[in-house]
Write a protein that holds these residues in place. Sequence first.
Motif, PDB file in Angstrom:
ATOM      1  N   SER A   1      46.615  87.068 -36.019  1.00  0.00           N
ATOM      2  CA  SER A   1      47.059  86.632 -37.334  1.00  0.00           C
ATOM      3  C   SER A   1      48.191  85.609 -37.286  1.00  0.00           C
ATOM      4  O   SER A   1      48.401  84.869 -38.233  1.00  0.00           O
ATOM      5  CB  SER A   1      47.501  87.839 -38.168  1.00  0.00           C
ATOM      6  N   ARG A   2      48.919  85.555 -36.160  1.00  0.00           N
ATOM      7  CA  ARG A   2      50.010  84.595 -36.064  1.00  0.00           C
ATOM      8  C   ARG A   2      49.513  83.161 -35.920  1.00  0.00           C
ATOM      9  O   ARG A   2      50.266  82.217 -36.134  1.00  0.00           O
ATOM     10  CB  ARG A   2      50.919  84.956 -34.888  1.00  0.00           C
ATOM     11  N   PHE A   3      48.238  82.988 -35.582  1.00  0.00           N
ATOM     12  CA  PHE A   3      47.662  81.646 -35.494  1.00  0.00           C
ATOM     13  C   PHE A   3      47.209  81.230 -36.891  1.00  0.00           C
ATOM     14  O   PHE A   3      46.039  81.336 -37.248  1.00  0.00           O
ATOM     15  CB  PHE A   3      46.482  81.630 -34.506  1.00  0.00           C
ATOM     16  N   ARG A   4      48.157  80.767 -37.691  1.00  0.00           N
ATOM     17  CA  ARG A   4      47.892  80.592 -39.114  1.00  0.00           C
ATOM     18  C   ARG A   4      46.923  79.465 -39.439  1.00  0.00           C
ATOM     19  O   ARG A   4      46.450  79.371 -40.567  1.00  0.00           O
ATOM     20  CB  ARG A   4      49.210  80.363 -39.855  1.00  0.00           C
ATOM     21  N   ALA A   5      46.618  78.593 -38.482  1.00  0.00           N
ATOM     22  CA  ALA A   5      45.661  77.520 -38.748  1.00  0.00           C
ATOM     23  C   ALA A   5      44.213  77.973 -38.576  1.00  0.00           C
ATOM     24  O   ALA A   5      43.297  77.227 -38.884  1.00  0.00           O
ATOM     25  CB  ALA A   5      45.927  76.321 -37.822  1.00  0.00           C
ATOM     26  N   LEU A   6      44.010  79.211 -38.093  1.00  0.00           N
ATOM     27  CA  LEU A   6      42.649  79.716 -37.930  1.00  0.00           C
ATOM     28  C   LEU A   6      42.085  80.077 -39.305  1.00  0.00           C
ATOM     29  O   LEU A   6      42.320  81.165 -39.823  1.00  0.00           O
ATOM     30  CB  LEU A   6      42.641  80.949 -37.015  1.00  0.00           C
ATOM     31  N   SER A   7      41.337  79.165 -39.877  1.00  0.00           N
ATOM     32  CA  SER A   7      40.803  79.375 -41.216  1.00  0.00           C
ATOM     33  C   SER A   7      39.438  80.040 -41.204  1.00  0.00           C
ATOM     34  O   SER A   7      38.981  80.536 -42.223  1.00  0.00           O
ATOM     35  CB  SER A   7      40.697  78.025 -41.944  1.00  0.00           C
ATOM     36  N   HIS A   8      38.759  80.031 -40.077  1.00  0.00           N
ATOM     37  CA  HIS A   8      37.429  80.649 -39.979  1.00  0.00           C
ATOM     38  C   HIS A   8      37.304  81.272 -38.595  1.00  0.00           C
ATOM     39  O   HIS A   8      37.119  80.571 -37.604  1.00  0.00           O
ATOM     40  CB  HIS A   8      36.349  79.589 -40.196  1.00  0.00           C
ATOM     41  N   LEU A   9      37.437  82.593 -38.530  1.00  0.00           N
ATOM     42  CA  LEU A   9      37.463  83.306 -37.258  1.00  0.00           C
ATOM     43  C   LEU A   9      36.253  84.228 -37.144  1.00  0.00           C
ATOM     44  O   LEU A   9      36.045  85.107 -37.975  1.00  0.00           O
ATOM     45  CB  LEU A   9      38.756  84.124 -37.154  1.00  0.00           C
ATOM     46  N   THR A  10      35.456  84.031 -36.124  1.00  0.00           N
ATOM     47  CA  THR A  10      34.289  84.869 -35.859  1.00  0.00           C
ATOM     48  C   THR A  10      34.499  85.603 -34.531  1.00  0.00           C
ATOM     49  O   THR A  10      34.771  84.969 -33.514  1.00  0.00           O
ATOM     50  CB  THR A  10      33.001  84.025 -35.779  1.00  0.00           C
ATOM     51  N   ILE A  11      34.398  86.939 -34.566  1.00  0.00           N
ATOM     52  CA  ILE A  11      34.648  87.751 -33.380  1.00  0.00           C
ATOM     53  C   ILE A  11      33.434  88.600 -33.054  1.00  0.00           C
ATOM     54  O   ILE A  11      32.894  89.290 -33.925  1.00  0.00           O
ATOM     55  CB  ILE A  11      35.878  88.658 -33.581  1.00  0.00           C
ATOM     56  N   GLU A  12      33.013  88.549 -31.803  1.00  0.00           N
ATOM     57  CA  GLU A  12      31.949  89.419 -31.313  1.00  0.00           C
ATOM     58  C   GLU A  12      32.584  90.369 -30.284  1.00  0.00           C
ATOM     59  O   GLU A  12      33.279  89.917 -29.373  1.00  0.00           O
ATOM     60  CB  GLU A  12      30.841  88.607 -30.639  1.00  0.00           C
ATOM     61  N   ILE A  13      32.351  91.673 -30.459  1.00  0.00           N
ATOM     62  CA  ILE A  13      32.917  92.681 -29.561  1.00  0.00           C
ATOM     63  C   ILE A  13      31.804  93.304 -28.749  1.00  0.00           C
ATOM     64  O   ILE A  13      30.826  93.805 -29.305  1.00  0.00           O
ATOM     65  CB  ILE A  13      33.681  93.760 -30.338  1.00  0.00           C
ATOM     66  N   ARG A  14      31.955  93.250 -27.417  1.00  0.00           N
ATOM     67  CA  ARG A  14      30.963  93.840 -26.529  1.00  0.00           C
ATOM     68  C   ARG A  14      31.634  94.860 -25.627  1.00  0.00           C
ATOM     69  O   ARG A  14      32.716  94.595 -25.091  1.00  0.00           O
ATOM     70  CB  ARG A  14      30.281  92.764 -25.675  1.00  0.00           C
ATOM     71  N   SER A  15      30.989  96.017 -25.447  1.00  0.00           N
ATOM     72  CA  SER A  15      31.565  97.053 -24.576  1.00  0.00           C
ATOM     73  C   SER A  15      31.181  96.792 -23.135  1.00  0.00           C
ATOM     74  O   SER A  15      30.145  96.223 -22.827  1.00  0.00           O
ATOM     75  CB  SER A  15      31.053  98.428 -25.006  1.00  0.00           C
ATOM     76  N   ARG A  16      32.060  97.226 -22.228  1.00  0.00           N
ATOM     77  CA  ARG A  16      31.797  97.047 -20.808  1.00  0.00           C
ATOM     78  C   ARG A  16      30.774  98.044 -20.301  1.00  0.00           C
ATOM     79  O   ARG A  16      30.703  99.143 -20.816  1.00  0.00           O
ATOM     80  CB  ARG A  16      33.104  97.223 -20.010  1.00  0.00           C
TER      81      ARG A  16
END
Length: 339
Positions: free
Chosen positions: A324-339
Amino acid sequence: MAEDTALHGHVFLAAGHEHRERKTWAVIWLCGAMMVAEIVGGTMFGSVALVADGLHMSTHAGALLIAALAYTYARRHAADPRFTFGTGKLGDLAGFASAIILAMIALLIGYEAVTRLLAPVAIDFREAIPIAVLGLVVNLVSAWLLAGGDHAGHPHGDGHGHGHAHGHAHGHVHGHEPDEVSGPAFVGHDHRPVVPDAKAHRDNNFRAALIHVVADAAVSVLVIIGLVLARFFGWLWIDPVVGIVGALVIANWSYGLIRDTGAILLDVNADSDMSAEIRESIEGCGDRIADLHLWRLGPGHLGAILSIVTATSRSDDFYRALLSRFRALSHLTIEIRSR
Protein backbone atom coordinates in the motif's frame (compact mmCIF):
# COMPACT_ATOMS: atom_id res chain seq x y z
CA MET A 1 -14.36 -21.62 -9.87
CA ALA A 2 -16.10 -18.76 -8.12
CA GLU A 3 -15.59 -15.38 -9.77
CA ASP A 4 -16.47 -11.89 -8.66
CA THR A 5 -17.62 -9.82 -11.60
CA ALA A 6 -17.50 -6.50 -9.79
CA LEU A 7 -16.75 -3.63 -12.14
CA HIS A 8 -13.68 -1.43 -11.83
CA GLY A 9 -13.08 2.08 -13.07
CA HIS A 10 -10.06 2.49 -15.31
CA VAL A 11 -9.59 6.26 -15.42
CA PHE A 12 -5.84 6.85 -15.49
CA LEU A 13 -5.62 10.47 -16.59
CA ALA A 14 -3.11 13.00 -15.27
CA ALA A 15 -3.97 15.33 -12.45
CA GLY A 16 -5.07 18.61 -14.03
CA HIS A 17 -5.98 16.91 -17.32
CA GLU A 18 -8.89 19.24 -18.14
CA HIS A 19 -6.91 22.34 -17.08
CA ARG A 20 -4.10 21.47 -19.48
CA GLU A 21 -6.62 20.68 -22.20
CA ARG A 22 -8.10 24.19 -21.92
CA LYS A 23 -4.68 25.83 -21.94
CA THR A 24 -3.61 23.90 -25.04
CA TRP A 25 -6.75 24.97 -26.93
CA ALA A 26 -6.11 28.61 -25.89
CA VAL A 27 -2.58 28.48 -27.34
CA ILE A 28 -3.90 26.92 -30.55
CA TRP A 29 -6.31 29.85 -31.01
CA LEU A 30 -3.46 32.31 -30.43
CA CYS A 31 -1.09 30.58 -32.85
CA GLY A 32 -3.89 30.09 -35.39
CA ALA A 33 -4.83 33.77 -35.33
CA MET A 34 -1.19 34.78 -35.70
CA MET A 35 -0.69 32.30 -38.52
CA VAL A 36 -3.70 33.62 -40.48
CA ALA A 37 -2.64 37.24 -39.88
CA GLU A 38 0.88 36.59 -41.17
CA ILE A 39 -0.22 34.66 -44.25
CA VAL A 40 -2.98 37.14 -45.18
CA GLY A 41 -0.82 40.17 -44.38
CA GLY A 42 2.16 38.77 -46.24
CA THR A 43 0.01 38.05 -49.28
CA MET A 44 -1.58 41.50 -49.25
CA PHE A 45 1.69 43.40 -48.78
CA GLY A 46 3.91 41.14 -50.88
CA SER A 47 6.07 39.88 -47.98
CA VAL A 48 7.40 36.42 -48.73
CA ALA A 49 9.15 36.28 -45.33
CA LEU A 50 5.87 36.99 -43.53
CA VAL A 51 4.07 34.25 -45.48
CA ALA A 52 6.95 31.83 -44.79
CA ASP A 53 6.81 32.55 -41.05
CA GLY A 54 3.05 32.02 -41.08
CA LEU A 55 3.46 28.65 -42.80
CA HIS A 56 6.19 27.75 -40.31
CA MET A 57 3.85 28.56 -37.43
CA SER A 58 1.20 26.32 -38.99
CA THR A 59 3.41 23.26 -38.32
CA HIS A 60 3.50 24.04 -34.61
CA ALA A 61 -0.22 24.83 -34.56
CA GLY A 62 -0.81 21.42 -36.14
CA ALA A 63 1.31 19.69 -33.49
CA LEU A 64 -0.54 21.55 -30.72
CA LEU A 65 -3.83 20.47 -32.32
CA ILE A 66 -2.72 16.84 -31.97
CA ALA A 67 -2.11 17.43 -28.26
CA ALA A 68 -5.45 19.17 -27.73
CA LEU A 69 -7.44 16.51 -29.59
CA ALA A 70 -5.67 13.79 -27.58
CA TYR A 71 -6.67 15.52 -24.32
CA THR A 72 -10.27 15.88 -25.46
CA TYR A 73 -10.60 12.33 -26.77
CA ALA A 74 -8.94 10.80 -23.68
CA ARG A 75 -11.29 12.70 -21.36
CA ARG A 76 -14.46 11.89 -23.30
CA HIS A 77 -13.61 8.19 -23.61
CA ALA A 78 -11.94 7.71 -20.23
CA ALA A 79 -14.67 5.31 -19.09
CA ASP A 80 -15.11 3.56 -22.45
CA PRO A 81 -14.92 -0.22 -21.75
CA ARG A 82 -13.26 -0.81 -25.12
CA PHE A 83 -10.03 0.55 -23.62
CA THR A 84 -8.82 -2.26 -21.35
CA PHE A 85 -6.60 0.01 -19.28
CA GLY A 86 -8.27 3.33 -19.99
CA THR A 87 -7.10 6.18 -22.21
CA GLY A 88 -4.16 7.32 -20.09
CA LYS A 89 -1.62 6.39 -22.77
CA LEU A 90 -3.28 8.45 -25.49
CA GLY A 91 -1.22 11.45 -24.42
CA ASP A 92 1.96 9.44 -24.88
CA LEU A 93 0.83 8.43 -28.37
CA ALA A 94 0.16 12.08 -29.20
CA GLY A 95 3.53 13.03 -27.71
CA PHE A 96 5.23 10.42 -29.91
CA ALA A 97 3.50 11.86 -33.00
CA SER A 98 4.52 15.41 -32.00
CA ALA A 99 8.10 14.25 -31.54
CA ILE A 100 8.13 12.93 -35.11
CA ILE A 101 6.87 16.33 -36.33
CA LEU A 102 9.62 18.02 -34.30
CA ALA A 103 12.21 15.77 -35.94
CA MET A 104 10.87 16.70 -39.39
CA ILE A 105 11.00 20.41 -38.51
CA ALA A 106 14.62 19.99 -37.35
CA LEU A 107 15.50 18.29 -40.63
CA LEU A 108 13.85 21.05 -42.69
CA ILE A 109 15.58 23.82 -40.72
CA GLY A 110 18.90 21.99 -40.99
CA TYR A 111 18.51 21.45 -44.73
CA GLU A 112 17.61 25.08 -45.36
CA ALA A 113 20.49 26.28 -43.17
CA VAL A 114 23.09 24.12 -44.94
CA THR A 115 21.74 25.21 -48.34
CA ARG A 116 22.10 28.88 -47.38
CA LEU A 117 25.54 28.28 -45.92
CA LEU A 118 26.72 26.84 -49.23
CA ALA A 119 24.85 29.39 -51.35
CA PRO A 120 24.23 32.60 -49.33
CA VAL A 121 21.20 34.68 -50.20
CA ALA A 122 20.45 38.35 -49.60
CA ILE A 123 18.51 39.11 -46.41
CA ASP A 124 15.99 41.93 -46.02
CA PHE A 125 16.91 42.83 -42.44
CA ARG A 126 14.24 45.54 -42.10
CA GLU A 127 11.56 42.92 -42.66
CA ALA A 128 13.15 39.80 -41.23
CA ILE A 129 14.12 41.13 -37.78
CA PRO A 130 10.64 42.50 -36.83
CA ILE A 131 9.04 39.24 -37.96
CA ALA A 132 11.46 37.22 -35.83
CA VAL A 133 10.76 39.47 -32.84
CA LEU A 134 7.00 39.13 -33.39
CA GLY A 135 7.35 35.34 -33.56
CA LEU A 136 9.34 35.36 -30.32
CA VAL A 137 6.66 37.42 -28.54
CA VAL A 138 3.90 35.05 -29.68
CA ASN A 139 5.88 32.02 -28.52
CA LEU A 140 6.70 33.57 -25.14
CA VAL A 141 3.01 34.35 -24.60
CA SER A 142 2.14 30.80 -25.67
CA ALA A 143 4.71 29.34 -23.27
CA TRP A 144 3.32 31.50 -20.47
CA LEU A 145 -0.22 30.34 -21.23
CA LEU A 146 0.86 26.70 -21.19
CA ALA A 147 3.28 26.63 -18.26
CA GLY A 148 2.00 29.48 -16.13
CA GLY A 149 0.73 28.21 -12.78
CA ASP A 150 0.93 24.56 -13.84
CA HIS A 151 1.77 22.28 -10.91
CA ALA A 152 -0.06 19.17 -12.09
CA GLY A 153 3.12 17.44 -13.14
CA HIS A 154 4.51 17.13 -9.63
CA PRO A 155 4.48 13.67 -8.08
CA HIS A 156 1.40 13.84 -5.87
CA GLY A 157 -1.41 11.35 -5.59
CA ASP A 158 -4.32 12.51 -7.71
CA GLY A 159 -7.10 10.31 -6.50
CA HIS A 160 -7.90 8.59 -9.77
CA GLY A 161 -6.18 5.34 -9.04
CA HIS A 162 -7.51 2.08 -7.73
CA GLY A 163 -6.11 -1.22 -6.58
CA HIS A 164 -7.21 -4.48 -8.08
CA ALA A 165 -6.07 -7.90 -6.91
CA HIS A 166 -6.75 -11.43 -8.08
CA GLY A 167 -5.98 -14.16 -5.58
CA HIS A 168 -5.69 -17.81 -6.63
CA ALA A 169 -5.56 -20.21 -3.67
CA HIS A 170 -4.17 -23.45 -4.96
CA GLY A 171 -5.82 -26.62 -3.76
CA HIS A 172 -9.24 -27.53 -5.06
CA VAL A 173 -10.73 -24.06 -4.96
CA HIS A 174 -9.62 -21.17 -7.17
CA GLY A 175 -10.82 -17.69 -6.35
CA HIS A 176 -10.84 -14.38 -8.21
CA GLU A 177 -11.26 -11.55 -5.73
CA PRO A 178 -11.02 -8.06 -7.22
CA ASP A 179 -10.92 -5.17 -4.80
CA GLU A 180 -11.15 -1.47 -5.52
CA VAL A 181 -9.31 1.10 -3.43
CA SER A 182 -8.84 4.78 -4.25
CA GLY A 183 -5.33 6.12 -4.84
CA PRO A 184 -4.92 8.10 -1.60
CA ALA A 185 -6.05 5.07 0.45
CA PHE A 186 -2.80 3.33 -0.46
CA VAL A 187 -0.85 5.71 1.76
CA GLY A 188 -0.41 4.55 5.33
CA HIS A 189 -0.20 1.12 6.96
CA ASP A 190 2.88 2.28 8.94
CA HIS A 191 4.99 2.45 5.79
CA ARG A 192 6.54 5.51 4.23
CA PRO A 193 4.87 6.14 0.84
CA VAL A 194 7.10 5.44 -2.13
CA VAL A 195 7.08 8.09 -4.84
CA PRO A 196 8.04 6.59 -8.20
CA ASP A 197 10.45 7.98 -10.74
CA ALA A 198 9.41 11.42 -11.97
CA LYS A 199 8.93 10.00 -15.48
CA ALA A 200 5.97 7.99 -14.22
CA HIS A 201 4.17 11.26 -13.44
CA ARG A 202 5.28 13.16 -16.55
CA ASP A 203 2.49 14.21 -18.90
CA ASN A 204 4.23 13.66 -22.24
CA ASN A 205 1.36 15.17 -24.21
CA PHE A 206 1.74 18.45 -22.33
CA ARG A 207 5.52 18.13 -22.53
CA ALA A 208 5.35 17.78 -26.32
CA ALA A 209 3.11 20.86 -26.65
CA LEU A 210 5.46 22.89 -24.46
CA ILE A 211 8.54 21.70 -26.36
CA HIS A 212 7.00 22.85 -29.66
CA VAL A 213 6.43 26.33 -28.25
CA VAL A 214 9.82 26.53 -26.50
CA ALA A 215 11.61 25.18 -29.59
CA ASP A 216 10.02 27.85 -31.74
CA ALA A 217 10.96 30.52 -29.18
CA ALA A 218 14.55 29.24 -29.01
CA VAL A 219 14.83 29.32 -32.79
CA SER A 220 13.42 32.86 -32.82
CA VAL A 221 16.08 33.98 -30.31
CA LEU A 222 18.86 32.37 -32.37
CA VAL A 223 17.48 33.91 -35.58
CA ILE A 224 17.34 37.39 -34.01
CA ILE A 225 20.94 37.06 -32.79
CA GLY A 226 22.07 35.85 -36.21
CA LEU A 227 20.23 38.60 -38.08
CA VAL A 228 21.57 41.36 -35.82
CA LEU A 229 25.16 40.11 -36.16
CA ALA A 230 24.75 39.70 -39.90
CA ARG A 231 23.35 43.21 -40.28
CA PHE A 232 25.93 45.09 -38.19
CA PHE A 233 29.05 43.03 -38.92
CA GLY A 234 28.23 41.70 -42.38
CA TRP A 235 28.48 38.07 -41.20
CA LEU A 236 25.94 36.55 -43.57
CA TRP A 237 27.24 33.09 -42.67
CA ILE A 238 26.10 33.49 -39.05
CA ASP A 239 22.40 33.24 -39.97
CA PRO A 240 22.58 29.68 -41.40
CA VAL A 241 25.01 28.64 -38.63
CA VAL A 242 22.56 29.56 -35.87
CA GLY A 243 19.92 27.75 -37.94
CA ILE A 244 22.02 24.58 -37.77
CA VAL A 245 22.47 25.02 -34.00
CA GLY A 246 18.70 25.46 -33.60
CA ALA A 247 18.04 22.34 -35.68
CA LEU A 248 20.41 20.30 -33.50
CA VAL A 249 18.74 21.53 -30.30
CA ILE A 250 15.26 20.66 -31.62
CA ALA A 251 16.50 17.26 -32.83
CA ASN A 252 17.86 16.52 -29.35
CA TRP A 253 14.52 17.41 -27.72
CA SER A 254 12.73 15.31 -30.31
CA TYR A 255 14.96 12.32 -29.59
CA GLY A 256 14.31 12.55 -25.86
CA LEU A 257 10.55 12.71 -26.43
CA ILE A 258 10.59 9.78 -28.88
CA ARG A 259 12.68 7.71 -26.45
CA ASP A 260 10.44 8.35 -23.45
CA THR A 261 7.06 8.03 -25.17
CA GLY A 262 8.18 5.02 -27.19
CA ALA A 263 9.22 3.23 -24.01
CA ILE A 264 5.79 3.83 -22.48
CA LEU A 265 3.94 2.69 -25.60
CA LEU A 266 6.01 -0.53 -25.57
CA ASP A 267 5.29 -1.08 -21.83
CA VAL A 268 8.91 -0.82 -20.74
CA ASN A 269 9.31 -1.19 -16.96
CA ALA A 270 8.14 2.18 -15.64
CA ASP A 271 10.35 2.23 -12.52
CA SER A 272 13.08 -0.37 -12.00
CA ASP A 273 13.75 0.90 -8.46
CA MET A 274 10.11 0.38 -7.52
CA SER A 275 10.19 -3.11 -9.02
CA ALA A 276 13.17 -3.94 -6.83
CA GLU A 277 11.44 -2.53 -3.74
CA ILE A 278 8.25 -4.49 -4.46
CA ARG A 279 10.29 -7.66 -4.81
CA GLU A 280 12.17 -6.88 -1.60
CA SER A 281 8.91 -6.23 0.29
CA ILE A 282 7.36 -9.54 -0.78
CA GLU A 283 10.43 -11.73 -0.48
CA GLY A 284 11.31 -10.13 2.85
CA CYS A 285 8.26 -11.96 4.23
CA GLY A 286 9.66 -15.32 3.18
CA ASP A 287 7.65 -15.58 -0.06
CA ARG A 288 8.96 -15.63 -3.61
CA ILE A 289 7.92 -13.59 -6.66
CA ALA A 290 7.73 -15.88 -9.68
CA ASP A 291 6.67 -13.11 -12.08
CA LEU A 292 6.51 -9.31 -11.85
CA HIS A 293 5.37 -6.77 -14.44
CA LEU A 294 5.28 -3.01 -13.83
CA TRP A 295 4.18 -0.57 -16.52
CA ARG A 296 2.67 2.89 -16.91
CA LEU A 297 -1.08 3.26 -17.43
CA GLY A 298 -1.09 7.05 -17.61
CA PRO A 299 0.62 10.06 -15.99
CA GLY A 300 1.00 9.23 -12.30
CA HIS A 301 -0.59 5.78 -12.63
CA LEU A 302 1.27 2.47 -12.68
CA GLY A 303 -0.07 -1.02 -13.21
CA ALA A 304 1.50 -4.15 -11.71
CA ILE A 305 0.97 -7.90 -12.06
CA LEU A 306 2.56 -10.17 -9.45
CA SER A 307 2.70 -13.93 -9.22
CA ILE A 308 3.62 -14.86 -5.65
CA VAL A 309 4.70 -18.31 -4.48
CA THR A 310 4.13 -18.84 -0.76
CA ALA A 311 4.14 -21.64 1.80
CA THR A 312 1.67 -19.78 4.03
CA SER A 313 -2.08 -19.25 3.83
CA ARG A 314 -1.81 -15.50 3.29
CA SER A 315 -4.58 -13.83 1.31
CA ASP A 316 -4.28 -11.12 -1.33
CA ASP A 317 -5.41 -8.61 1.33
CA PHE A 318 -2.13 -9.19 3.17
CA TYR A 319 -0.10 -8.35 0.06
CA ARG A 320 -2.27 -5.36 -0.82
CA ALA A 321 -1.62 -3.94 2.65
CA LEU A 322 2.09 -4.71 2.30
CA LEU A 323 2.28 -2.85 -1.01
CA SER A 324 0.00 0.00 0.00
CA ARG A 325 2.95 2.37 0.44
CA PHE A 326 3.49 2.31 -3.33
CA ARG A 327 0.85 4.95 -3.88
CA ALA A 328 1.32 5.15 -7.67
CA LEU A 329 0.07 1.56 -8.07
CA SER A 330 -3.35 2.32 -9.50
CA HIS A 331 -4.07 -1.18 -10.84
CA LEU A 332 -2.63 -4.12 -8.90
CA THR A 333 -3.23 -7.74 -9.90
CA ILE A 334 -1.94 -10.48 -7.57
CA GLU A 335 -1.82 -14.21 -8.19
CA ILE A 336 -1.04 -16.41 -5.15
CA ARG A 337 0.38 -19.89 -5.66
CA SER A 338 1.20 -22.39 -2.92
CA ARG A 339 4.51 -24.21 -2.84
